[in-house]
Design a protein around this motif. Sequence first.
Motif, PDB file in Angstrom:
ATOM      1  N   LEU A 138       0.874  -1.177   0.000  1.00  0.00           N
ATOM      2  CA  LEU A 138       0.000   0.000   0.000  1.00  0.00           C
ATOM      3  C   LEU A 138       0.911   1.227   0.000  1.00  0.00           C
ATOM      4  O   LEU A 138       1.332   1.707   1.068  1.00  0.00           O
ATOM      5  CB  LEU A 138      -0.904   0.006   1.246  1.00  0.00           C
ATOM      6  N   PRO A 139       1.283   1.740  -1.163  1.00  0.00           N
ATOM      7  CA  PRO A 139       2.272   2.820  -1.263  1.00  0.00           C
ATOM      8  C   PRO A 139       1.924   4.069  -0.446  1.00  0.00           C
ATOM      9  O   PRO A 139       2.830   4.792  -0.012  1.00  0.00           O
ATOM     10  CB  PRO A 139       2.283   3.138  -2.768  1.00  0.00           C
ATOM     11  N   GLU A 140       0.631   4.319  -0.224  1.00  0.00           N
ATOM     12  CA  GLU A 140       0.238   5.507   0.546  1.00  0.00           C
ATOM     13  C   GLU A 140       0.538   5.359   2.032  1.00  0.00           C
ATOM     14  O   GLU A 140       0.594   6.354   2.769  1.00  0.00           O
ATOM     15  CB  GLU A 140      -1.264   5.779   0.378  1.00  0.00           C
ATOM     16  N   PHE A 141       0.716   4.136   2.493  1.00  0.00           N
ATOM     17  CA  PHE A 141       0.907   3.861   3.917  1.00  0.00           C
ATOM     18  C   PHE A 141       2.195   4.534   4.396  1.00  0.00           C
ATOM     19  O   PHE A 141       3.276   4.254   3.884  1.00  0.00           O
ATOM     20  CB  PHE A 141       0.987   2.349   4.126  1.00  0.00           C
ATOM     21  N   PRO A 142       2.113   5.436   5.380  1.00  0.00           N
ATOM     22  CA  PRO A 142       3.257   6.299   5.695  1.00  0.00           C
ATOM     23  C   PRO A 142       4.247   5.749   6.720  1.00  0.00           C
ATOM     24  O   PRO A 142       5.240   6.420   7.024  1.00  0.00           O
ATOM     25  CB  PRO A 142       2.574   7.556   6.259  1.00  0.00           C
ATOM     26  N   TYR A 143       4.004   4.567   7.246  1.00  0.00           N
ATOM     27  CA  TYR A 143       4.863   4.037   8.319  1.00  0.00           C
ATOM     28  C   TYR A 143       5.744   2.925   7.746  1.00  0.00           C
ATOM     29  O   TYR A 143       5.295   1.798   7.536  1.00  0.00           O
ATOM     30  CB  TYR A 143       4.001   3.533   9.475  1.00  0.00           C
ATOM     31  N   LYS A 144       7.005   3.228   7.514  1.00  0.00           N
ATOM     32  CA  LYS A 144       7.882   2.367   6.712  1.00  0.00           C
ATOM     33  C   LYS A 144       8.343   1.094   7.428  1.00  0.00           C
ATOM     34  O   LYS A 144       8.798   0.150   6.774  1.00  0.00           O
ATOM     35  CB  LYS A 144       9.105   3.161   6.252  1.00  0.00           C
ATOM     36  N   ASP A 145       8.272   1.066   8.738  1.00  0.00           N
ATOM     37  CA  ASP A 145       8.823  -0.075   9.471  1.00  0.00           C
ATOM     38  C   ASP A 145       7.777  -1.134   9.836  1.00  0.00           C
ATOM     39  O   ASP A 145       8.127  -2.168  10.413  1.00  0.00           O
ATOM     40  CB  ASP A 145       9.505   0.408  10.758  1.00  0.00           C
ATOM     41  N   ILE A 146       6.531  -0.894   9.523  1.00  0.00           N
ATOM     42  CA  ILE A 146       5.464  -1.826   9.915  1.00  0.00           C
ATOM     43  C   ILE A 146       5.332  -2.928   8.877  1.00  0.00           C
ATOM     44  O   ILE A 146       5.303  -2.665   7.666  1.00  0.00           O
ATOM     45  CB  ILE A 146       4.133  -1.079  10.103  1.00  0.00           C
ATOM     46  N   THR A 147       5.237  -4.164   9.354  1.00  0.00           N
ATOM     47  CA  THR A 147       5.131  -5.331   8.474  1.00  0.00           C
ATOM     48  C   THR A 147       3.744  -5.963   8.564  1.00  0.00           C
ATOM     49  O   THR A 147       2.949  -5.648   9.450  1.00  0.00           O
ATOM     50  CB  THR A 147       6.167  -6.397   8.857  1.00  0.00           C
ATOM     51  N   VAL A 148       3.491  -6.884   7.657  1.00  0.00           N
ATOM     52  CA  VAL A 148       2.231  -7.628   7.661  1.00  0.00           C
ATOM     53  C   VAL A 148       2.077  -8.369   8.986  1.00  0.00           C
ATOM     54  O   VAL A 148       1.000  -8.393   9.584  1.00  0.00           O
ATOM     55  CB  VAL A 148       2.184  -8.618   6.481  1.00  0.00           C
ATOM     56  N   LYS A 149       3.155  -8.977   9.464  1.00  0.00           N
ATOM     57  CA  LYS A 149       3.092  -9.709  10.730  1.00  0.00           C
ATOM     58  C   LYS A 149       2.684  -8.793  11.884  1.00  0.00           C
ATOM     59  O   LYS A 149       1.903  -9.187  12.754  1.00  0.00           O
ATOM     60  CB  LYS A 149       4.444 -10.347  11.051  1.00  0.00           C
ATOM     61  N   MET A 150       3.183  -7.564  11.896  1.00  0.00           N
ATOM     62  CA  MET A 150       2.861  -6.634  12.976  1.00  0.00           C
ATOM     63  C   MET A 150       1.391  -6.229  12.954  1.00  0.00           C
ATOM     64  O   MET A 150       0.814  -5.904  14.002  1.00  0.00           O
ATOM     65  CB  MET A 150       3.751  -5.393  12.894  1.00  0.00           C
ATOM     66  N   LEU A 151       0.795  -6.228  11.776  1.00  0.00           N
ATOM     67  CA  LEU A 151      -0.644  -5.989  11.701  1.00  0.00           C
ATOM     68  C   LEU A 151      -1.397  -7.186  12.267  1.00  0.00           C
ATOM     69  O   LEU A 151      -2.357  -7.034  13.023  1.00  0.00           O
ATOM     70  CB  LEU A 151      -1.070  -5.744  10.256  1.00  0.00           C
ATOM     71  N   LEU A 152      -0.952  -8.383  11.911  1.00  0.00           N
ATOM     72  CA  LEU A 152      -1.631  -9.601  12.345  1.00  0.00           C
ATOM     73  C   LEU A 152      -1.572  -9.791  13.853  1.00  0.00           C
ATOM     74  O   LEU A 152      -2.556 -10.218  14.469  1.00  0.00           O
ATOM     75  CB  LEU A 152      -1.010 -10.819  11.659  1.00  0.00           C
ATOM     76  N   ASN A 153      -0.429  -9.476  14.463  1.00  0.00           N
ATOM     77  CA  ASN A 153      -0.293  -9.726  15.903  1.00  0.00           C
ATOM     78  C   ASN A 153      -0.416  -8.463  16.764  1.00  0.00           C
ATOM     79  O   ASN A 153      -0.104  -8.480  17.951  1.00  0.00           O
ATOM     80  CB  ASN A 153       1.017 -10.457  16.217  1.00  0.00           C
ATOM     81  N   HIS A 154      -0.906  -7.382  16.162  1.00  0.00           N
ATOM     82  CA  HIS A 154      -1.180  -6.132  16.885  1.00  0.00           C
ATOM     83  C   HIS A 154       0.071  -5.555  17.556  1.00  0.00           C
ATOM     84  O   HIS A 154       0.009  -5.065  18.681  1.00  0.00           O
ATOM     85  CB  HIS A 154      -2.278  -6.348  17.930  1.00  0.00           C
ATOM     86  N   ARG A 155       1.164  -5.556  16.838  1.00  0.00           N
ATOM     87  CA  ARG A 155       2.396  -4.963  17.360  1.00  0.00           C
ATOM     88  C   ARG A 155       2.863  -3.790  16.484  1.00  0.00           C
ATOM     89  O   ARG A 155       4.034  -3.422  16.501  1.00  0.00           O
ATOM     90  CB  ARG A 155       3.490  -6.031  17.467  1.00  0.00           C
ATOM     91  N   SER A 156       1.932  -3.198  15.750  1.00  0.00           N
ATOM     92  CA  SER A 156       2.294  -2.127  14.819  1.00  0.00           C
ATOM     93  C   SER A 156       2.420  -0.763  15.488  1.00  0.00           C
ATOM     94  O   SER A 156       3.192   0.090  15.044  1.00  0.00           O
ATOM     95  CB  SER A 156       1.252  -2.028  13.706  1.00  0.00           C
TER      96      SER A 156
END
Length: 392
Positions: A138-156
Amino acid sequence: MKLLRYTIYLYMGLFFSCRKDSGHLAENLRGNDSISPYYVDFKSLSPDYKLLKQNKIEQFYLKNWPKDDLSGGFLVAKNGQVLFEHYGGYANRFTKEDINPHTPIHIASVSKVLTAAVVMRLIDTGKLELDQKVHTLLPEFPYKDITVKMLLNHRSGLPNYAYFCDDRKIWNRNMLTNRDILNLLAKHKFGLYFKPDKKFGYCNTNYAMLALIIEKATQLNYRLAMEKLLFEPLGMNDTFVFDYKIDKASASHSYKGNNVQYGFDFLDDVYGDKNIYSTPRDLLKFDLATYSKKFLDPKLVKQVFKGYSYEHKGVKNYGLGIRLHEWDTGEKLFYHNGWWHGNTSSYVTLKNDTVTMIALSNRFSYKPYKIWKLAPVFGQYPVKPDDTEGAE
């Protein structure tokens, strides 16, 4: 004496109404239902075992719903064999439309379990990577260090969209979409609650973004992607993703505890974190599929059902789209609860004992969250009678 007679009649009614559909799931799904290609045929239970467990589950049900005031569905199964199942209340109190085994109810944050399952299936097929940076999708997403895994496990560390969209200077209260949430993140670059992967922070924004990632990876709308990748293959014929424009008049309603109907609001068209309607039987089909090697690579399954947040000592943790309790005894219990408007839901899966427990309600009640207390019926789970769980 009248109360005693009522209790006896109620018990007898539940005994027969809840047992008439009990049995092997494959036998229950004849007719209009279909068997999933990922179905696992577990060992049949003996009549004595089933009777023993049914009696204990019925006692639990009568204790928590003493007046049989369930407004939703309740199901407990082992090895795909339904031990206890009951439905009650109205999908629509105005038209007196009864809730039955095929009535989809809003499962609130239990939707996250299903969203995560599709993400993992896309990872399994190579269309996504678990450690892939979100901004590469998602190129618009402004947070460069967040990964798919961090979304899945709520660590973003992402902020909750329900909070920043409550500010009228940021959002005008028009119907909000997932794409709107992404655009607002890109525009305002809200500060993160914490540095990515530093700690656990439950946040619905994570799963709103995962829904967009599913769309990017499949080139399908999330609703259609969930149907094609999950609902249809598993035979979840009564499950769908709510579409405000199409379904607001026909979907089952939700009610406050006093039976006053909840209205819709501007957050009711966001999906991924919520907005899936399903039934206990369909969620049982999903749970059974998670045991199949054809559904998901066993190596990925292990990553789903493990904890990722050990910053604080305790029993509770979060995997990839699933909550878990890990006791010092070695026992593990996996679950997810949900709460949206008047809908409350709980999905519990005991992997070592191949047990599924599901409680859904479309009238606000904390009672569905108690279903996990049935775990000691099936194994050495150190669950205390006064243990309580929150909504999500």
